[in-house]
Design an enzyme around this catalytic site. Structure first.
Site: not given
Length: 233
Positions: A10-11, A55, A129, A142, A144-146, A175
Site C-alpha cells: 500500500s505504500r 502477515v 536491508s 531491525y 537482526a530481523t533483516k 530509501i
C-alpha cells in the site's frame, strides 16, 4: 503474464513494486494491513487487487492467498522498524518486529508453496536491508530481523531450487519512504553524500531491482544491494 503477489503493497517500496509490475502487464495482488485509503489509491492507479492482511497471522495469510488463484512471483516486502537502544526496547516490540519481518516471510512462502509446487516453478523475492548485512546502532532488532531474512533467503534457495523455485533478496539502503520520516534531514543529507552515487534512493530504485530478479532465471540465493554503494564490502 505472470501473477505477482506483493506484501506491504500500500505504500513505499511495496507500492512502487505494485505500480511497476502492473505497468508491465502482470496480474498483481498486494497485501496490506492498516492503510486502507492508501490501498484503495494504489488499486485505482494500477488495477491491482488489494487484500487486507497482517502477515504475522498465519490464518489471515492463508485466507488472503485463498483468494489468489495462482502465484508466479511472491515479493515479501511487508516490514516494520524500531529505533532506540535495545535495553529500552519492550519485549513486545521485539517480538512484533520478528513476527512481521521474519515470520511474515515464513507464512507467505508457505502459503504460495502449493501453487509453486503444482507448476514446478516460482520466484520469491525477499526484502532485507543494508543494516541486515552490516548492523545499525539503535536498530538492533531491525538489523537482526533483516539479517535473518538474508539467511532464510539463502537456505530456501538451496531447499527449493530442485523444485524449480528461485529465492533472492534485495537489500535496500537509505530509501526515501515513510520509514525515513522521523530521520533528521541533515542526517539524510549526510548519508546521501557518503553514498558513492551521491544520493539516497527512492522506492522505484528497489522495484526495478525486484523486476530484474523476477526475470533472472539463472540467479538464486543472491542478495542484491540497492544502496547506492553506501555499504560496499
Amino acid at each position: 503474464m505472470s501473477t505477482v503477489v506483493i506484501t506491504g503493497g500500500s505504500r513505499g517500496i511495496g507500492a512502487a513494486a505494485v505500480e511497476l509490475f502492473a505497468a508491465r502487464g502482470d496480474r498483481v495482488y498486494f497485501l496490506y494491513e492498516k492503510q486502507h485509503d492508501a490501498a484503495r489509491a494504489v488499486e485505482a492507479r494500477t488495477g491491482a487487487k488489494g487484500l487486507c492482511c497482517d502477515v504475522a497471522s498465519r490464518e489471515q495469510v492463508e485466507a488472503a492467498f485463498a483468494q489468489i488463484p495462482q502465484v508466479d512471483v511472491l515479493i515479501c516486502c511487508a516490514g516494520i522498524c524500531h529505533y532506540g537502544l535495545m535495553r529500552d526496547m519492550p519485549e513486545e516490540a521485539w517480538d512484533r518486529l520478528f513476527a512481521v519481518n521474519v515470520k511474515g516471510v515464513y507464512h507467505c512462502v508457505n502459503a504460495a508453496m502449493p501453487s509453486f509446487l503444482r507448476e514446478h516453478r516460482g520466484c520469491v523475492i525477499t526484502v532485507s536491508s543494508m543494516w541486515g548485512r552490516v548492523g545499525a546502532s539503535c536498530e538492533a532488532a531491525y538489523s537482526a530481523t533483516k539479517g535473518a531474512v538474508i539467511a532464510l533467503t539463502k537456505a530456501l534457495a538451496k531447499e527449493l531450487g530442485p523444485g524449480g523455485i528461485r529465492v533472492n533478496c534485495v537489500a535496500p539502503g537509505v530509501i526515501l519512504t515513510d520509514m525515513c520520516a522521523a530521520v533528521d534531514p541533515q542526517v539524510l543529507s549526510e548519508m546521501a553524500e557518503e553514498a558513492p552515487v551521491g544520493r539516497n534512493g527512492v522506492p522505484l530504485d528497489v522495484a526495478k531491482a525486484m523486476a530484474y530478479l523476477a526475470e533472472a532465471e539463472f540467479v538464486t540465493g543472491e542478495v542484491l544491494n540497492v544502496d547506492g554503494g553506501y555499504a560496499i564490502g
